[in-house]
Each structure stands twice: as C-alpha cells, then as structure tokens.
Design a protein around this motif. Sequence first.
Motif, PDB file in Angstrom:
ATOM      1  N   HIS A  23      -1.857   5.121 -10.378  1.00  0.00           N
ATOM      2  CA  HIS A  23      -1.776   4.877  -8.944  1.00  0.00           C
ATOM      3  C   HIS A  23      -2.450   3.556  -8.620  1.00  0.00           C
ATOM      4  N   GLY A  24      -1.740   2.719  -7.903  1.00  0.00           N
ATOM      5  CA  GLY A  24      -2.321   1.485  -7.402  1.00  0.00           C
ATOM      6  C   GLY A  24      -2.791   1.699  -5.976  1.00  0.00           C
ATOM      7  N   ASP A 139      -8.142  -0.633  -0.455  1.00  0.00           N
ATOM      8  CA  ASP A 139      -6.712  -0.378  -0.635  1.00  0.00           C
ATOM      9  C   ASP A 139      -5.881  -1.096   0.421  1.00  0.00           C
ATOM     10  N   LYS A 142      -5.732  -4.711  -0.493  1.00  0.00           N
ATOM     11  CA  LYS A 142      -4.846  -4.941  -1.641  1.00  0.00           C
ATOM     12  C   LYS A 142      -3.380  -4.775  -1.268  1.00  0.00           C
TER      13      LYS A 142
END
Length: 157
Positions: A23-24, A139, A142
């Motif tokens: 998972h990114g 997150d 990103k």
Amino acid sequence: GHLARANPHWKLIDGLPVTAIFHGPNAYITPNWYAENDVPTWNYAVVHAVGQGRLISDYDGIVACLKNLTAQVEAKSKNPWNFWLPTDLESPADLTSAITGFEIEVKDINAKFKLSQNRSLSDRNGAIAGLESERTDEDSRKISELMKKIGNRASDS
C-alpha cells in the motif's frame, strides 16, 4: 519476509500462488475541492506482486532472510542497527520454532494509481490545492505530489 509460527498464514505459502500487497499513500478527496460539485472519492497508489511462495524454515535460511530484510530497511537510516539475535532466539530450535521465513518468486506486478485522472484538469488542480492547504498528514502530501507528477499527465476531460 517472515511470519511468526503462531500465525497460521505461513501454512498457505509454500508452493502456492501468493499475492503481496504494498500500500502506498492514500487520501480522501472531498468534492468541495472540485470546480463542479460531484461525489467524494479516495485517491491511492498500490502495487500487487503475484507469484509463487516458498517457505524458508531452516535456521541458516531464516537468519539470512532476517539479515537481508534488516539491511534493506536499515540502509535508509543515519545510524543503522547491526543485526543480532536475542538470546531467546539464538539456538536453531528456538528460532525455527518461533518464526518461518518466506520468499516470493514474482511472476506478475500490478500497480494502480488512482489520482483523479478521470476528473477535469480544474478538478485535479482543486484537489491538489485542497490536499496541500487543508491537510497536514504525510499521505495527503504524497498523494498531491503523485497527482502533480502522474495524475496531471492525463488529458483534460
């Protein structure tokens, strides 16, 4: 990788097809950021590595697996930790009864980047601006970077 022997998932690896999911970053996108109101969504980056699993159950193999994993992760550290086994895992019987290693011979990699590519350029830019101005989590930062890098390559819809 490795698993605790107490975790029954290790029984589902050896010689079988497996999928490892990486998972990114991911972030909620509110329609308030769109030029034209619509429904909310979730943007994300994920990779699925599909292949053949193989258990590593011998002492030397597990130690090599742990050293390799540690070296890869610690390489990014300013002060890398030097691998060692605690005394309760030093003996081969103790280590092999506590954990098992595994490797995956990757046969296929599937990556998905859902970064509002289906939205208009103004909606994508609004989502980027919203992520950057209203969210402080890593997150969200990103995802906005990925949207600028990859998502805005999509043609205007």
